[in-house]
Design a protein around this motif. Structure first.
Motif, mmCIF file in Angstrom:
data_model
loop_
_atom_site.group_PDB
_atom_site.id
_atom_site.type_symbol
_atom_site.label_atom_id
_atom_site.label_comp_id
_atom_site.label_asym_id
_atom_site.label_seq_id
_atom_site.Cartn_x
_atom_site.Cartn_y
_atom_site.Cartn_z
ATOM 1 N N ALA A 60 66.166 -4.390 25.305
ATOM 2 C CA ALA A 60 65.118 -4.983 24.473
ATOM 3 C C ALA A 60 65.620 -5.265 23.071
ATOM 4 O O ALA A 60 65.322 -6.322 22.487
ATOM 5 C CB ALA A 60 63.910 -4.039 24.426
ATOM 6 N N VAL A 61 66.398 -4.327 22.520
ATOM 7 C CA VAL A 61 66.948 -4.530 21.174
ATOM 8 C C VAL A 61 67.909 -5.721 21.170
ATOM 9 O O VAL A 61 67.920 -6.519 20.234
ATOM 10 C CB VAL A 61 67.638 -3.245 20.671
ATOM 11 C CG1 VAL A 61 68.422 -3.512 19.381
ATOM 12 C CG2 VAL A 61 66.597 -2.153 20.440
ATOM 13 N N SER A 203 65.696 -5.211 14.697
ATOM 14 C CA SER A 203 65.464 -5.292 16.141
ATOM 15 C C SER A 203 65.080 -3.938 16.713
ATOM 16 O O SER A 203 64.252 -3.847 17.630
ATOM 17 C CB SER A 203 66.724 -5.807 16.846
ATOM 18 O OG SER A 203 67.093 -7.085 16.365
ATOM 19 N N ASP A 204 65.683 -2.885 16.199
ATOM 20 C CA ASP A 204 65.441 -1.541 16.718
ATOM 21 C C ASP A 204 63.979 -1.141 16.561
ATOM 22 O O ASP A 204 63.384 -0.540 17.464
ATOM 23 C CB ASP A 204 66.350 -0.549 15.988
ATOM 24 C CG ASP A 204 66.369 0.822 16.643
ATOM 25 O OD1 ASP A 204 66.109 0.903 17.864
ATOM 26 O OD2 ASP A 204 66.664 1.804 15.945
ATOM 27 N N GLU A 211 57.055 -8.287 19.865
ATOM 28 C CA GLU A 211 56.494 -8.325 21.225
ATOM 29 C C GLU A 211 55.020 -7.952 21.312
ATOM 30 O O GLU A 211 54.391 -8.155 22.347
ATOM 31 C CB GLU A 211 57.328 -7.419 22.135
ATOM 32 C CG GLU A 211 58.747 -7.930 22.311
ATOM 33 C CD GLU A 211 59.695 -6.853 22.818
ATOM 34 O OE1 GLU A 211 59.294 -6.115 23.735
ATOM 35 O OE2 GLU A 211 60.809 -6.745 22.294
ATOM 36 N N GLY A 212 54.466 -7.396 20.278
ATOM 37 C CA GLY A 212 53.036 -7.168 20.266
ATOM 38 C C GLY A 212 52.581 -5.771 20.636
ATOM 39 O O GLY A 212 53.376 -4.854 20.860
ATOM 40 N N ILE A 213 51.272 -5.604 20.726
ATOM 41 C CA ILE A 213 50.631 -4.298 20.855
ATOM 42 C C ILE A 213 50.973 -3.600 22.162
ATOM 43 O O ILE A 213 51.236 -2.392 22.186
ATOM 44 C CB ILE A 213 49.104 -4.447 20.699
ATOM 45 C CG1 ILE A 213 48.767 -4.886 19.270
ATOM 46 C CG2 ILE A 213 48.390 -3.137 21.031
ATOM 47 C CD1 ILE A 213 47.300 -5.217 19.053
ATOM 48 N N PHE A 298 58.580 -12.268 13.743
ATOM 49 C CA PHE A 298 57.690 -11.112 13.545
ATOM 50 C C PHE A 298 56.240 -11.581 13.465
ATOM 51 O O PHE A 298 55.533 -11.343 12.487
ATOM 52 C CB PHE A 298 58.116 -10.353 12.287
ATOM 53 C CG PHE A 298 59.505 -9.793 12.371
ATOM 54 C CD1 PHE A 298 59.760 -8.643 13.100
ATOM 55 C CD2 PHE A 298 60.572 -10.444 11.754
ATOM 56 C CE1 PHE A 298 61.052 -8.131 13.203
ATOM 57 C CE2 PHE A 298 61.863 -9.943 11.851
ATOM 58 C CZ PHE A 298 62.102 -8.788 12.581
ATOM 59 N N VAL A 299 55.830 -12.224 14.535
ATOM 60 C CA VAL A 299 54.543 -12.924 14.538
ATOM 61 C C VAL A 299 53.355 -11.973 14.594
ATOM 62 O O VAL A 299 52.221 -12.377 14.283
ATOM 63 C CB VAL A 299 54.474 -13.923 15.710
ATOM 64 C CG1 VAL A 299 55.508 -15.016 15.540
ATOM 65 C CG2 VAL A 299 54.671 -13.217 17.055
ATOM 66 N N TYR A 300 53.571 -10.708 14.995
ATOM 67 C CA TYR A 300 52.460 -9.766 15.119
ATOM 68 C C TYR A 300 52.310 -8.854 13.902
ATOM 69 O O TYR A 300 51.404 -8.008 13.894
ATOM 70 C CB TYR A 300 52.642 -8.907 16.376
ATOM 71 C CG TYR A 300 52.560 -9.708 17.656
ATOM 72 C CD1 TYR A 300 51.345 -10.111 18.186
ATOM 73 C CD2 TYR A 300 53.731 -10.093 18.321
ATOM 74 C CE1 TYR A 300 51.286 -10.859 19.353
ATOM 75 C CE2 TYR A 300 53.675 -10.836 19.498
ATOM 76 C CZ TYR A 300 52.455 -11.216 20.001
ATOM 77 O OH TYR A 300 52.399 -11.965 21.161
ATOM 78 N N LEU A 301 53.160 -9.023 12.917
ATOM 79 C CA LEU A 301 53.059 -8.171 11.732
ATOM 80 C C LEU A 301 52.060 -8.786 10.759
ATOM 81 O O LEU A 301 52.412 -9.426 9.762
ATOM 82 C CB LEU A 301 54.436 -7.990 11.076
ATOM 83 C CG LEU A 301 55.450 -7.196 11.898
ATOM 84 C CD1 LEU A 301 56.719 -6.957 11.101
ATOM 85 C CD2 LEU A 301 54.862 -5.866 12.381
#
Length: 338
Positions: A60-61, A203-204, A211-213, A298-301
């Motif tokens: 994932a990272v 990334s870590d 990726e979201g909630i 970082f679309v969910y921040l």
């Protein structure tokens, strides 16, 4: 930061040194290093019951790091306008090595008789990982140099320093002032942050932002189970008995309930920290790069994410253990563990 003053030869070796073949190119060496890192991760996962720090996390990272790299690549010359411009392809290879190997070694503090949860001493696992991966790279370098004595080494001292900085940048600390985790190297104003180190660090801890909630909570509970393996048999017993507590389980069940309530609160605080800290963690990059990363990666921040997390996370002091186990989907995770 705690350091490990030992050669990787005192650790379990990744493989038989005599079986290491001399690579014919840098790209071939990268594939070999990544392959060895994956083998070591799988070995440690099985040996130490690593539910979070395993290949799934490393992969994932790497995917997150690739996404960040692809977004900043069009701005490569702008990023390095005041310094020498590194080869972007070579940099990508080094990013891949660091992403896959950054949690390759996990060292837990020996548990005392009264300590059920597992702890890691700050920086120890990362430093042991650095020792092991650098040792292996140097062995590849030596074999390559013996095979091709007139060629330059596959990995330069500069490459090795970049790898050290990148893995070291993943070291996390806890800030009691806002109950959040952060990576100190991203806040080191005295030294310019290497681009590889920044990509790997972001990334870590990028699960929520990128990726979201759903992914955020999945990672959180797997880390909880990894650090609290004693909770697993209790969850299994409770599930098997439909949460009809036997008198012998009452105290341990209440302890687990309190622990999960604290975990729920921590998940909210950690998410708030991710949103609050992103501007600081991107500081120093060109404004154009920051804008792209915030809008495309970082679309969910954002505050809406925090509001949603707060709305769904059970934090009432009277929340039952069954509700908490159902919220974290613990029965499902425990059923699929090693």
């Amino acid at each position: 930061m705690t350091q490990v003053n030992q050669s990787s030869r005192t650790l379990e070796t990744i493989g038989d040194e005599n079986s290491i073949q001399a690579p014919n190119s840098f790209a071939e060496a990268v594939l070999e290093i990544k392959s060895l890192a994956v083998k070591e991760i799988h070995k440690q996962t099985k040996k130490q019951r690593l539910y979070y720090h395993n290949y799934a996390h490393a992969s994932a990272v790497q995917q997150r790091a690739t996404k960040i790299y692809q977004e900043i690549l069009p701005f490569w010359d702008l990023i390095f306008q005041h310094t020498s411009v590194p080869d972007p392809i070579r940099t990508k290879h080094i990013i891949d090595i660091c992403a896959i190997s950054h949690d390759m070694v996990q060292i837990f503090v020996p548990a005392s008789s009264f300590q059920a949860s597992r702890k890691r001493e700050t920086g120890v696992s990362e430093n042991a990982t650095i020792i092991k991966i650098i040792d292996y790279i140097q062995e590849l370098n030596n074999k390559y140099s013996r095979k091709y004595p007139n060629r330059t080494p596959l990995f330069t001292n500069s490459d090795l320093q970049v790898i050290r900085k990148a893995i070291n940048a993943t070291v996390c600390m806890f800030d009691a002032s806002d109950s959040s985790a952060y990576q100190p190297e991203l806040y080191n104003s005295e030294n310019e942050i290497d681009i590889v180190a920044r990509v790997i660090a972001l990334s870590d801890l990028g699960g929520l932002g990128i990726e979201g909630i759903k992914q955020y909570f999945a990672e959180g509970i797997l880390l909880f189970l990894e650090d609290n393996p004693d909770a697993i048999p209790l969850i299994q017993k409770l599930s098997a008995n439909n949460f009809n507590y036997h008198s012998l389980l009452k105290e341990s069940s209440e302890n687990l309930r309190q622990t999960l309530l604290r975990r729920a609160k921590f998940q909210i605080d950690f998410a708030k920290g991710r949103v609050a800290r992103i501007d600081k963690e991107l500081q120093g990059l060109p404004p154009e790069v920051i804008s792209v990363l915030k809008s495309n990666v970082f679309v969910y921040l954002k505050e809406q994410t925090i509001e949603e997390i707060e709305s769904i996370t059970p934090t009432d002091i009277n929340t039952s253990l069954e509700e908490l186990i159902n919220f974290f989907d613990l029965e499902k995770y425990v059923a699929t563990l090693l």
